[in-house]
Design a protein around this motif. Structure first.
Motif, PDB file in Angstrom:
ATOM      1  N   THR A   6       0.837  -1.185   0.000  1.00  0.00           N
ATOM      2  CA  THR A   6       0.000   0.000   0.000  1.00  0.00           C
ATOM      3  C   THR A   6       0.880   1.246   0.000  1.00  0.00           C
ATOM      4  N   ILE A   7       0.379   2.314  -0.561  1.00  0.00           N
ATOM      5  CA  ILE A   7       1.130   3.565  -0.636  1.00  0.00           C
ATOM      6  C   ILE A   7       0.977   4.305   0.685  1.00  0.00           C
ATOM      7  N   SER A   8       2.078   4.825   1.218  1.00  0.00           N
ATOM      8  CA  SER A   8       2.020   5.576   2.465  1.00  0.00           C
ATOM      9  C   SER A   8       1.238   6.867   2.228  1.00  0.00           C
ATOM     10  N   PRO A   9       0.603   7.406   3.265  1.00  0.00           N
ATOM     11  CA  PRO A   9      -0.163   8.638   3.097  1.00  0.00           C
ATOM     12  C   PRO A   9       0.672   9.807   2.572  1.00  0.00           C
ATOM     13  N   LEU A  10       1.928   9.926   3.004  1.00  0.00           N
ATOM     14  CA  LEU A  10       2.762  11.028   2.529  1.00  0.00           C
ATOM     15  C   LEU A  10       3.128  10.875   1.056  1.00  0.00           C
ATOM     16  N   VAL A  11       3.385   9.659   0.624  1.00  0.00           N
ATOM     17  CA  VAL A  11       3.676   9.414  -0.797  1.00  0.00           C
ATOM     18  C   VAL A  11       2.436   9.698  -1.629  1.00  0.00           C
ATOM     19  N   ALA A  12       1.282   9.233  -1.171  1.00  0.00           N
ATOM     20  CA  ALA A  12       0.031   9.489  -1.891  1.00  0.00           C
ATOM     21  C   ALA A  12      -0.238  10.989  -1.986  1.00  0.00           C
ATOM     22  N   LEU A  13       0.027  11.723  -0.914  1.00  0.00           N
ATOM     23  CA  LEU A  13      -0.158  13.168  -0.921  1.00  0.00           C
ATOM     24  C   LEU A  13       0.786  13.821  -1.932  1.00  0.00           C
ATOM     25  N   ALA A  14       2.048  13.454  -1.892  1.00  0.00           N
ATOM     26  CA  ALA A  14       3.049  14.034  -2.796  1.00  0.00           C
ATOM     27  C   ALA A  14       2.734  13.743  -4.262  1.00  0.00           C
ATOM     28  N   GLU A  15       2.147  12.596  -4.520  1.00  0.00           N
ATOM     29  CA  GLU A  15       1.817  12.209  -5.897  1.00  0.00           C
ATOM     30  C   GLU A  15       0.434  12.679  -6.331  1.00  0.00           C
ATOM     31  N   GLY A  16      -0.305  13.331  -5.411  1.00  0.00           N
ATOM     32  CA  GLY A  16      -1.628  13.843  -5.748  1.00  0.00           C
ATOM     33  C   GLY A  16      -2.718  12.798  -5.737  1.00  0.00           C
ATOM     34  N   HIS A  17      -2.492  11.684  -5.024  1.00  0.00           N
ATOM     35  CA  HIS A  17      -3.472  10.594  -4.995  1.00  0.00           C
ATOM     36  C   HIS A  17      -4.160  10.422  -3.648  1.00  0.00           C
ATOM     37  N   HIS A  18      -3.848  11.248  -2.683  1.00  0.00           N
ATOM     38  CA  HIS A  18      -4.426  11.097  -1.346  1.00  0.00           C
ATOM     39  C   HIS A  18      -5.896  11.488  -1.406  1.00  0.00           C
ATOM     40  N   SER A  19      -6.768  10.650  -0.867  1.00  0.00           N
ATOM     41  CA  SER A  19      -8.207  10.906  -0.951  1.00  0.00           C
ATOM     42  C   SER A  19      -8.670  12.011  -0.009  1.00  0.00           C
ATOM     43  N   ASP A  20      -7.893  12.343   1.019  1.00  0.00           N
ATOM     44  CA  ASP A  20      -8.270  13.389   1.973  1.00  0.00           C
ATOM     45  C   ASP A  20      -7.026  14.152   2.410  1.00  0.00           C
ATOM     46  N   PRO A  21      -6.500  15.044   1.558  1.00  0.00           N
ATOM     47  CA  PRO A  21      -5.258  15.740   1.903  1.00  0.00           C
ATOM     48  C   PRO A  21      -5.365  16.572   3.173  1.00  0.00           C
ATOM     49  N   PHE A  22      -6.566  17.047   3.510  1.00  0.00           N
ATOM     50  CA  PHE A  22      -6.712  17.861   4.716  1.00  0.00           C
ATOM     51  C   PHE A  22      -6.676  17.027   5.989  1.00  0.00           C
ATOM     52  N   ALA A  23      -6.640  15.717   5.852  1.00  0.00           N
ATOM     53  CA  ALA A  23      -6.392  14.863   7.020  1.00  0.00           C
ATOM     54  C   ALA A  23      -4.942  15.007   7.464  1.00  0.00           C
ATOM     55  N   LEU A  24      -4.068  15.407   6.541  1.00  0.00           N
ATOM     56  CA  LEU A  24      -2.647  15.606   6.841  1.00  0.00           C
ATOM     57  C   LEU A  24      -2.275  17.074   6.916  1.00  0.00           C
ATOM     58  N   LEU A  25      -2.851  17.900   6.049  1.00  0.00           N
ATOM     59  CA  LEU A  25      -2.483  19.308   5.945  1.00  0.00           C
ATOM     60  C   LEU A  25      -3.498  20.189   6.662  1.00  0.00           C
ATOM     61  N   GLY A  26      -3.073  21.413   6.966  1.00  0.00           N
ATOM     62  CA  GLY A  26      -3.965  22.369   7.604  1.00  0.00           C
ATOM     63  C   GLY A  26      -3.883  22.301   9.118  1.00  0.00           C
ATOM     64  N   PRO A  27      -4.848  22.915   9.807  1.00  0.00           N
ATOM     65  CA  PRO A  27      -4.809  22.966  11.272  1.00  0.00           C
ATOM     66  C   PRO A  27      -5.226  21.644  11.914  1.00  0.00           C
ATOM     67  N   HIS A  28      -4.521  21.292  12.990  1.00  0.00           N
ATOM     68  CA  HIS A  28      -4.828  20.062  13.741  1.00  0.00           C
ATOM     69  C   HIS A  28      -4.531  20.287  15.223  1.00  0.00           C
TER      70      HIS A  28
END
Length: 64
Positions: A6-28
């Motif tokens: 499986t693709i790691s969330p950071l790799v998916a984000l970097a490649e533009g394939h993450h289904s929910d980028p705001f789960a990683l980016l933005g305020p938390h």
């Protein structure tokens, strides 16, 4: 990619394939307080404007 194929969330984000980028980016909220994550690879600096006060604060780069 992880060992399970499986693709790691950071790799998916970097490649533009993450289904929910705001789960990683933005305020938390974390146990240590509030954080804001952003990816700005070409930026020399990034500032954050606080909505409540309009104050502008420099963000600091963290690695991890």
């Amino acid at each position: 990619m992880t060992s399970g194929g499986t693709i790691s969330p950071l790799v998916a984000l970097a490649e533009g394939h993450h289904s929910d980028p705001f789960a990683l980016l933005g305020p938390h909220d974390t146990d240590a307080g509030s954080i804001v994550r952003t990816i700005q690879p070409a930026a020399r600096s990034v500032e954050l404007r606080l909505v409540a006060t309009g104050e502008v604060r420099p963000m600091r780069r963290l690695t991890g």
